[in-house]
Write an enzyme that holds these catalytic residues in place. Structure first.
Site, short mmCIF file in Angstrom:
data_model
loop_
_atom_site.label_atom_id
_atom_site.label_comp_id
_atom_site.label_asym_id
_atom_site.label_seq_id
_atom_site.Cartn_x
_atom_site.Cartn_y
_atom_site.Cartn_z
N GLY A 1 40.11 43.24 38.35
CA GLY A 1 38.66 43.35 38.21
C GLY A 1 38.14 44.53 39.01
O GLY A 1 38.81 45.06 39.90
N CYS A 2 36.92 44.94 38.68
CA CYS A 2 36.33 46.10 39.33
C CYS A 2 36.11 45.84 40.82
O CYS A 2 36.54 46.63 41.67
CB CYS A 2 35.04 46.51 38.64
SG CYS A 2 33.86 45.16 38.38
#
Lengths: 345, 345, 345, 345
Positions: free
Chosen positions: B148-149
């Site tokens: 994920g970011c």
């Protein structure tokens, strides 16, 4: 009542002028500036054309004392340190928006601000104008040190728990974010649109001069407090501050209990709005108004509390709170001339 | 090499298409979408007119497996949980950008994502694609769960200290801020310009689904880790993530020591740039690139460490890291087709 | 006085509610909405928490007519066409902010709006509420068609010259730019932050439905007018409209003469501020206020005149002008409750 | 090939450095600056840390001529007027991004720029580097006057019709809008974030120095052209220009015919993309790239044509076109090192 504003060409001064234009108890604003004197005010601020066409006057303390009934000072750092001793000779009540008079100890000021402090006796007399917490002292003060924008957001978020001795004194982290108007109107690389737009920055890491201001107030409520971690970030927006505060309690509370506790604490404070449990304010929800909106959450996984406090940095963080103090000092309703509805969107 | 992209109409998919357009080892991108199938891609993304005029194709796993050599999946949550078991029957290597395959425990996924998990045996096989930390596993993986970011920014900031057992396991607070593109292209009140512009919000307080992803990775490095506090804020900007991480060390280090320690840790990692001591990155300094820039500070007053980690959420936080993993899996230079200079201003 | 607002959950309705909250002659606002009925208003607009906690009520014309003294309608296109015939049966005065009642000819409406028009007799009776130009008709009107945002900016810029027959009727180009709030609160790709931020768009080229509204008014002043060229652009900002108008005069005037001519024309119009010759307003200089600021220039090289007219689209372009008309209809000062100082910065 | 860049600390210079970093035929960039000499380049531009760590060198023409093979000049106005006569003594080919060498007549330059012009013989020799229109002259030029940002957008939009004599010479209005980076990196009130954000301004009404540059080029194609009306507005965004051009044709064409005509005209110009009839480009659709995207429309009601032309002002409007000319001058593909995909969103 005739009101003087020193530093009218800055954003803080312009915001005071905006507020006072529709204040029920002020008759006239006289504007002073060390730059642009002799020019009509709307030349600095075209949005005030036909609304505030006064000519800017030079800063002459004797003259100011003779022609005004109340003085707001919104000058750059250092000016108040220099002018306040002169002002002290006059009966004129003063609200000072700079950081020069907020810290009680000269050495602390000089260590964080990297410049010469005001004299000690001046600092001693100045009352810290955090309206909701210091109403009684403000009522009778002659000289108010109006709180900084970040400290206002952080302290209103911390006060209910800290004043009641509920917080673990060695664990407070305040991660703050501000819009760009907090940096003032002076042009610099740090406020250049192309450098800021679509960008997010941290600045003055562990070195922000509002840190000792927060700690001084917190220790006034709970002397056992350890140094806090306080960080400041620049958001690509014009107005608004959010402080996200992380802390640990001595004894755990639920989110509902926290929400109730905060609501009770601020029940007589019109300008502090406590959100429902599970709801958190965004900065724009107080835009252009004097509100400080607060949301609270307790996290069972980590046993930590998150407090989210937002203000408009030019209003509750500067000019708005200054006028709130002006109202308190004059025995008027805190809301007089200050009940602006937030502008949204 | 023929590359398939599922979910090409989302921002993540479009960013993969942008990167691969100039990648030296890819011949063709075939774009799949459950919406807009049959229309030319530039109709969804006019900036690609004349650059990517392929027609969007429907998602048919058998067809995809027969016509592509490598597959990127950039679909909304839940799609990968459903499609991956089908894909498992084919030899096709897959990099999955969704959160569906990142958590090893189905119960954890279902509790944070509030939806049904992928089958356990699928989760077991997926390799977590944090490029700099898991290069060896990535090289031989068939199925990558692309990070994920937020976890990418937070974990790259934490890894040097945590992997070496230097961090107090019960004290990590990660205050994260993201641009709006992280929310995807779907229109909603939460991404409406007038609601976001000149506004700053906190969201999913203590409930963000990236929390367990971070904790799972951290505990892989130091099993004694306690739950962390992880907060997410929305910044009125399009791209960029900053994670401001606060932690305490078991034994204190100076800022200089920290800077050196991080530099050494990442000396073979082109895409992680450690800033000089006392300097901190802003999000725009990695805009459009695959870099993760990190600044570190030690505060003597509080004995705490601040780590500031920034990425472009669509690049190192999604498509960029996916292509980096694609390069690793194929034995190419990590930089192949990925050495974009950040766009500034 | 009890005021009803239909469409209170839209931006226009919310802005009326903001204004009326501090209006000296309104006692209560009753809010109607076809969505979210039964919920407290601050749930739709958290910035109004504790300021407007009324419950939203369903739209029932009979009920509305019985419990309100004055009605504002700020509903999406088509709603007024349908409801106004019902409202016609009651004495209730109505100000309608939609485009449904502005055009006198049904065919023109249907051709530009691509939907069914209100009945002809309704259109006939509605008075076009361009406050500064139609004060007399507004005073005695029962039903006001409040002008569109673009037409307000363009028409106030054109009126002085066109009403006096000074403009070449075959040469007017109005290049207009608007903030995003003009598109309303409904989520769509066209209002998605990531699509709008740091971007500038043109839209509805030669097809904007405000074109016939402008032409109808202009031809009311000078029947010889030819079709005008009117373009609309979307600016990455929330509020504000600028119309840059290019025209040719029948006989040339200097910039100074133009400035004087405009100043004289609007000398009794508090809300129109004519800038000094050579100075031009920016949109933020009227932010949150009801002002229309106008700058004019004559170019000797081309013999053309440039008129720059700015408004806040939600204020003078919608809710502000609506309240101005409300004041006129009730015989109060135009400024009553409407003298907001622009918020700057 | 060794490339020199004078004015490397400005935005134009930094963009050239960004492009050349991945250009296939350049070996090294030597950076010259009159400020910050002796400091590493990444100190001015932290996004280039580890990518461009050269030390900035002082501007010494003899030294530059001896150590570089090609020179880009991206200095503030006036510098090129002064340095070009010195450079004239060397064989070094030069592309000049300033406005100093674009106008052929000294008097015109001095009247619009309000400063002393370069010598006439220098102006005579300089070739106007509008790549798509002047390829042949550029190929053999030694000194290129790279076009201004606005003229590039306007002229590429006008060229097809004007070069073919189709436009009414007394009717062209170009309403242009630009992002803030066009104003350069120098801090000023006019680029201050709080003054620009959420604001839209017009500036230099009828006085922009790009007006004569546009007229000079247009008259080179059709000597009968009258003065045009050219306006410039500041958009709260970093990059991007849109020119909305209004004109009348001598004989009418449909939108389809126009679209075809433009497509044919630019069929061999990779960097000009003509949109389908009825579609119009937004500025962000060329962000970070060298494309100029153009949409056209004919309006039957007014018999006028609207042309919408967008560029990235730092790319096709400055550094990108400069490198395109560099490629042409060296006989390489125009796309060499310049085929950046626009970054979106």
């Amino acid at each position: 009542m005739k009101i003087g504003i020193i530093g009218a060409t800055g954003y803080g001064g312009a915001e005071i002028a905006r507020i006072l234009r529709s204040h029920p108890y002020t008759d006239e604003c006289i504007l002073y500036s060390s730059s642009d004197e002799g020019t009509p005010y709307h030349q600095s601020y075209p949005h005030l054309v036909k609304l505030a066409d006064q000519t800017l006057k030079p800063i002459d303390i004797e003259q100011i004392a003779s022609e005004t009934d109340f003085l707001f000072m919104a000058a750059p750092p250092g000016v108040s340190s220099r002018l306040t001793p002169q002002l002290d000779a006059y009966a004129l009540p003063v609200i000072d928006l700079s950081g020069d008079l907020r810290l009680k100890h000269q050495a602390v000021y000089e260590s964080w601000y990297k410049r010469e402090s005001a004299p000690g006796h001046i600092l001693e007399k100045a009352v810290y104008g955090l309206s909701e917490l210091n109403r009684e002292e403000i009522k009778t003060a002659k000289h108010i040190a109006n709180p900084g924008c970040f400290p206002t957001a952080v302290l209103l978020g911390l006060a209910p728990l800290v004043k009641n001795g509920l917080v673990n004194e060695s664990f407070v982290i305040a991660d703050a974010k501000t819009g760009v108007s907090g940096a003032g109107r002076k042009a610099s690389m740090g406020t250049h649109f192309s450098e800021i737009n679509d960008n997010f920055k941290i600045y003055k890491v562990n070195e922000h001069q509002h840190t000792p201001e927060i700690e001084q107030a917190v220790r006034g409520w709970d002397p056992a407090f350890q140094p806090i971690t306080f960080s400041t970030h620049l958001v690509p927006m014009t107005r608004g501050i959010m402080a996200t505060i992380y802390l640990e309690l001595k004894e755990s509370m639920t989110g509902q209990q926290l929400q109730q506790f905060f609501s009770d604490f601020y029940q007589d404070s019109y300008f502090v709005r406590i959100r429902e449990s599970g709801e958190f304010p965004a900065t724009k929800e107080v835009y252009g108004s004097n509100f400080c909106d607060i949301g609270v959450a307790a996290d069972e996984r980590t046993n930590r509390v998150t407090i989210v406090s937002v203000i408009d940095n030019l209003m509750k963080g500067a000019a708005g709170q200054a006028v709130q103090n002006f109202n308190i000092m004059n025995g008027w309703s805190e809301k007089a001339g200050l009940d602006f509805t937030p502008i949204y969107p």
